[in-house]
Design a protein around this motif. Structure first.
Motif, PDB file in Angstrom:
ATOM      1  N   ASP A 118       0.849  -1.190   0.000  1.00  0.00           N
ATOM      2  CA  ASP A 118       0.000   0.000   0.000  1.00  0.00           C
ATOM      3  C   ASP A 118       0.888   1.245   0.000  1.00  0.00           C
ATOM      4  OD1 ASP A 118      -2.137   1.687   0.178  1.00  0.00           O
ATOM      5  OD2 ASP A 118      -2.349   1.499   2.347  1.00  0.00           O
ATOM      6  N   ILE A 119       0.981   1.891  -1.158  1.00  0.00           N
ATOM      7  CA  ILE A 119       1.743   3.137  -1.262  1.00  0.00           C
ATOM      8  C   ILE A 119       0.741   4.286  -1.297  1.00  0.00           C
ATOM      9  CG2 ILE A 119       3.340   4.486  -2.673  1.00  0.00           C
ATOM     10  CD1 ILE A 119       4.601   1.923  -3.628  1.00  0.00           C
ATOM     11  N   GLU A 120       0.751   5.083  -0.257  1.00  0.00           N
ATOM     12  CA  GLU A 120      -0.215   6.178  -0.175  1.00  0.00           C
ATOM     13  C   GLU A 120       0.243   7.376  -0.992  1.00  0.00           C
ATOM     14  OE1 GLU A 120      -1.638   7.100   3.743  1.00  0.00           O
ATOM     15  OE2 GLU A 120      -1.134   5.088   4.471  1.00  0.00           O
ATOM     16  N   ASP A 121      -0.733   8.113  -1.533  1.00  0.00           N
ATOM     17  CA  ASP A 121      -0.429   9.294  -2.354  1.00  0.00           C
ATOM     18  C   ASP A 121       0.431  10.301  -1.607  1.00  0.00           C
ATOM     19  OD1 ASP A 121      -1.809   8.245  -4.451  1.00  0.00           O
ATOM     20  OD2 ASP A 121      -3.664   9.356  -4.078  1.00  0.00           O
ATOM     21  N   LYS A 122       0.175  10.445  -0.307  1.00  0.00           N
ATOM     22  CA  LYS A 122       0.931  11.434   0.478  1.00  0.00           C
ATOM     23  C   LYS A 122       2.413  11.065   0.609  1.00  0.00           C
ATOM     24  CE  LYS A 122      -0.154   9.445   5.050  1.00  0.00           C
ATOM     25  NZ  LYS A 122       1.203   9.055   5.404  1.00  0.00           N
ATOM     26  N   ASP A 123       2.734   9.771   0.332  1.00  0.00           N
ATOM     27  CA  ASP A 123       4.127   9.317   0.435  1.00  0.00           C
ATOM     28  C   ASP A 123       4.894   9.469  -0.884  1.00  0.00           C
ATOM     29  OD1 ASP A 123       3.869   8.646   3.082  1.00  0.00           O
ATOM     30  OD2 ASP A 123       3.316   6.568   2.689  1.00  0.00           O
ATOM     31  N   ILE A 124       4.217   9.966  -1.916  1.00  0.00           N
ATOM     32  CA  ILE A 124       4.860  10.100  -3.232  1.00  0.00           C
ATOM     33  C   ILE A 124       4.936  11.570  -3.640  1.00  0.00           C
ATOM     34  CG2 ILE A 124       4.715   9.533  -5.689  1.00  0.00           C
ATOM     35  CD1 ILE A 124       3.167   7.051  -4.939  1.00  0.00           C
ATOM     36  N   ARG A 125       6.130  11.983  -4.019  1.00  0.00           N
ATOM     37  CA  ARG A 125       6.275  13.308  -4.642  1.00  0.00           C
ATOM     38  C   ARG A 125       6.365  13.102  -6.144  1.00  0.00           C
ATOM     39  NH1 ARG A 125      11.215  15.430  -2.937  1.00  0.00           N
ATOM     40  NH2 ARG A 125      12.180  15.040  -4.956  1.00  0.00           N
ATOM     41  N   THR A 126       5.525  13.819  -6.887  1.00  0.00           N
ATOM     42  CA  THR A 126       5.506  13.678  -8.344  1.00  0.00           C
ATOM     43  C   THR A 126       6.052  14.940  -8.992  1.00  0.00           C
ATOM     44  OG1 THR A 126       3.533  12.285  -8.178  1.00  0.00           O
ATOM     45  CG2 THR A 126       4.038  13.218 -10.343  1.00  0.00           C
TER      46      THR A 126
ATOM     47  N   LEU B  13       8.093   1.528  -9.289  1.00  0.00           N
ATOM     48  CA  LEU B  13       8.224   2.009  -7.910  1.00  0.00           C
ATOM     49  C   LEU B  13       7.658   0.986  -6.928  1.00  0.00           C
ATOM     50  CD1 LEU B  13       9.022   4.481  -6.112  1.00  0.00           C
ATOM     51  CD2 LEU B  13       6.625   5.144  -6.219  1.00  0.00           C
ATOM     52  N   ARG B  14       6.471   0.462  -7.256  1.00  0.00           N
ATOM     53  CA  ARG B  14       5.842  -0.515  -6.366  1.00  0.00           C
ATOM     54  C   ARG B  14       6.740  -1.752  -6.214  1.00  0.00           C
ATOM     55  NH1 ARG B  14       1.276  -0.940  -8.930  1.00  0.00           N
ATOM     56  NH2 ARG B  14       0.294   0.835  -7.948  1.00  0.00           N
ATOM     57  N   ALA B  15       7.315  -2.203  -7.338  1.00  0.00           N
ATOM     58  CA  ALA B  15       8.200  -3.380  -7.296  1.00  0.00           C
ATOM     59  C   ALA B  15       9.450  -3.092  -6.473  1.00  0.00           C
ATOM     60  CB  ALA B  15       8.590  -3.795  -8.713  1.00  0.00           C
TER      61      ALA B  15
ATOM     62  N   VAL C 202      13.567   6.533  -6.128  1.00  0.00           N
ATOM     63  CA  VAL C 202      13.152   7.438  -7.206  1.00  0.00           C
ATOM     64  C   VAL C 202      13.021   6.656  -8.508  1.00  0.00           C
ATOM     65  CG1 VAL C 202      13.746   9.501  -8.545  1.00  0.00           C
ATOM     66  CG2 VAL C 202      14.360   9.365  -6.119  1.00  0.00           C
ATOM     67  N   VAL C 203      11.937   6.898  -9.235  1.00  0.00           N
ATOM     68  CA  VAL C 203      11.752   6.309 -10.561  1.00  0.00           C
ATOM     69  C   VAL C 203      11.394   7.428 -11.530  1.00  0.00           C
ATOM     70  CG1 VAL C 203      10.450   4.700 -12.000  1.00  0.00           C
ATOM     71  CG2 VAL C 203      10.939   4.109  -9.619  1.00  0.00           C
ATOM     72  N   ALA C 204      12.158   7.548 -12.606  1.00  0.00           N
ATOM     73  CA  ALA C 204      11.862   8.539 -13.650  1.00  0.00           C
ATOM     74  C   ALA C 204      11.486   7.799 -14.925  1.00  0.00           C
ATOM     75  CB  ALA C 204      13.075   9.429 -13.884  1.00  0.00           C
ATOM     76  N   MET C 205      10.477   8.279 -15.620  1.00  0.00           N
ATOM     77  CA  MET C 205      10.010   7.607 -16.831  1.00  0.00           C
ATOM     78  C   MET C 205       9.644   8.642 -17.883  1.00  0.00           C
ATOM     79  SD  MET C 205       9.392   4.673 -18.203  1.00  0.00           S
ATOM     80  CE  MET C 205       9.610   3.702 -16.721  1.00  0.00           C
ATOM     81  N   GLN C 206      10.234   8.498 -19.093  1.00  0.00           N
ATOM     82  CA  GLN C 206       9.917   9.418 -20.188  1.00  0.00           C
ATOM     83  C   GLN C 206       9.753   8.673 -21.509  1.00  0.00           C
ATOM     84  OE1 GLN C 206      13.452  11.997 -20.202  1.00  0.00           O
ATOM     85  NE2 GLN C 206      14.237  10.809 -21.930  1.00  0.00           N
ATOM     86  N   ASP C 207       9.598   7.356 -21.400  1.00  0.00           N
ATOM     87  CA  ASP C 207       9.573   6.510 -22.588  1.00  0.00           C
ATOM     88  C   ASP C 207       8.342   6.755 -23.462  1.00  0.00           C
ATOM     89  OD1 ASP C 207      10.953   4.406 -23.947  1.00  0.00           O
ATOM     90  OD2 ASP C 207       9.313   3.071 -23.410  1.00  0.00           O
ATOM     91  N   GLU C 208       7.216   7.048 -22.816  1.00  0.00           N
ATOM     92  CA  GLU C 208       5.962   7.238 -23.540  1.00  0.00           C
ATOM     93  C   GLU C 208       5.690   8.726 -23.790  1.00  0.00           C
ATOM     94  OE1 GLU C 208       4.072   4.808 -24.604  1.00  0.00           O
ATOM     95  OE2 GLU C 208       4.921   3.089 -23.533  1.00  0.00           O
TER      96      GLU C 208
ATOM     97  N   ARG D 114       8.651  11.907 -12.773  1.00  0.00           N
ATOM     98  CA  ARG D 114       9.603  11.382 -11.784  1.00  0.00           C
ATOM     99  C   ARG D 114       8.846  11.218 -10.468  1.00  0.00           C
ATOM    100  NH1 ARG D 114      13.670  14.577 -12.502  1.00  0.00           N
ATOM    101  NH2 ARG D 114      12.892  16.231 -11.135  1.00  0.00           N
ATOM    102  N   LEU D 115       8.841   9.993  -9.950  1.00  0.00           N
ATOM    103  CA  LEU D 115       8.161   9.695  -8.688  1.00  0.00           C
ATOM    104  C   LEU D 115       9.199   9.438  -7.603  1.00  0.00           C
ATOM    105  CD1 LEU D 115       5.393   7.174  -9.886  1.00  0.00           C
ATOM    106  CD2 LEU D 115       5.222   9.651  -9.689  1.00  0.00           C
ATOM    107  N   THR D 116       9.026  10.067  -6.465  1.00  0.00           N
ATOM    108  CA  THR D 116       9.918   9.848  -5.321  1.00  0.00           C
ATOM    109  C   THR D 116       9.095   9.305  -4.165  1.00  0.00           C
ATOM    110  OG1 THR D 116      11.295  11.717  -6.017  1.00  0.00           O
ATOM    111  CG2 THR D 116      11.601  10.902  -3.764  1.00  0.00           C
ATOM    112  N   HIS D 117       9.469   8.117  -3.693  1.00  0.00           N
ATOM    113  CA  HIS D 117       8.799   7.528  -2.535  1.00  0.00           C
ATOM    114  C   HIS D 117       9.499   8.064  -1.294  1.00  0.00           C
ATOM    115  CE1 HIS D 117       7.791   4.053   0.275  1.00  0.00           C
ATOM    116  NE2 HIS D 117       6.613   4.514  -0.116  1.00  0.00           N
TER     117      HIS D 117
END
Length: 358
Positions: free
Chosen positions: A214-222, A272-274, A252-258, A243-246
């Motif tokens: 369970d990753i809560e929205d408040k725990d992620i900076r987008t 990030l979840r994985a 940190v996970v950054a994604m720009q492929d799409e 870019r998502l920061t837990h």
């Protein structure tokens, strides 16, 4: 042990009845859940049923030998008894392995991250070789692969490539691949013919479902930003990169492929979840390893696990001391010999632990 086997068989029969119940069939989620449970116990039940037949066969053969038989019949009964006793021993070993505690992640899909490490361009090229090897192995298993992110070097290698592999029991076969992979070969750029040593790292993580972590929205900076690099003018005009920061773990996970911000966010959330799930698992594994360490455990990601020696066409797995002179075949995706050996070694270690009371 036999009480446990009987309860598994009883549950298997109950599952068969449930799966033919119209109320269950109409509930897709429950039907899939029960189907998966039935499939996971099928082999154990089949082996147990054969075991019961063999035990009964031994009893019948022994009773037959107690009667006054002519020499030919007695000889046939003795041969059958000998064969059945041998099969009984083999089935008992098989049952012990089937009853080993199951890794709850074994039937999961995976996210695999491959990175060029020490060795510059040659390490990136080797990362590409490993990526191709796993893709071909996945294809041979009937699995599907999807590249989620890739950082390609100018000469065709990968600084980093992340892919998802989906199918039956993916994690159970690829979980031992995490670690440092070393290559020894003459690079194409080497004019003197000298052998260079480079490394690439592989991380295998089970796909984590939302219900499991369970990753809560408040725990992620987008953070949303303009993509850079290949992709044409459209990529740079649109703020589609994510870019998502837990915050609790700093992952940190950054994604720009799409091109779509939404799709980039979906991919980034999967990774990030994985990674968060994997970190929790690694901490649990480390606590376990502080007491006893399995040679093929999936805990130490910095461990050098394998060497690929091109001049000798040799692959050596250092954890179990296995050397195979088939490097060309293994890089072509024919990995069964190595993977089967790792699974058998791990099962043997777990059996020894179980028998020693751990």
């Amino acid at each position: 042990m036999y009480d446990q086997l009987q309860s598994i068989e009883d549950r298997y029969e109950e599952l068969g009845e449930l799966l033919s119940d119209p109320a269950v069939i109409s509930d897709t989620k429950r039907f899939l859940q029960l189907s998966k449970e039935e499939a996971s116990t099928r082999e154990t039940v089949e082996v147990y049923r054969r075991y019961k037949q063999v035990v009964q066969g031994i009893k019948d053969a022994e009773e037959l030998l107690g009667e006054n038989l002519d020499p030919d019949m007695a000889e046939l009964a003795k041969e059958e008894l000998s064969d059945l006793k041998k099969e009984k021993e083999e089935l008992e070993e098989q049952i012990k392995i089937l009853l080993l505690p199951k890794d709850p992640n074994d039937d999961k899909n995976i996210i695999m991250e491959i990175r060029g490490a020490a060795g510059g361009d040659e390490a990136a090229l080797f990362a590409g070789d490993l990526f191709n090897m796993y893709q071909k192995y996945a294809e041979s298993q009937g699995w599907k692969t999807e590249v989620m992110d890739a950082n390609v070097t100018g000469i065709g290698g990968y600084k980093e490539v992340i892919m998802m592999i989906t199918g039956d029991n993916v994690y159970s076969k690829l979980k031992y691949e995490s670690g440092a992979h070393r290559v020894q070969r003459v690079p194409s750029t080497e004019s003197q013919g000298r052998i260079h040593t480079s490394t690439a790292t592989v991380v295998v993580m089970p796909e984590a479902e939302e219900v499991e972590i369970d990753i809560e929205d408040k725990d992620i900076r987008t953070d949303i930003y303009h993509a850079s690099g290949a992709g044409g003018q459209h990529v740079n005009k649109t703020a589609s990169a994510v870019r998502l920061t837990h915050l609790p773990t700093g992952i940190v996970v950054a994604m720009q492929d799409e091109r779509s911000q939404l799709k980039n966010r979906e991919k980034a959330m999967k990774i990030l979840r994985a990674r968060v799930y994997d970190q929790i698992q690694q901490e649990a594994q480390s606590a376990y390893d502080s007491e006893r360490k399995s040679a093929v455990g999936t805990g130490d990601r910095s461990e050098r696990i394998r060497t690929y020696n091109f001049p000798q066409n040799r692959v050596t797995d250092h954890r179990i001391g296995l050397t195979i002179q088939k490097l060309d075949q293994i890089l072509a995706g024919k990995m069964d010999e190595i993977i089967d050996a790792l699974i058998i070694y791990d099962q043997t270690e777990k059996l020894a632990e179980m028998q020693n009371g751990y």
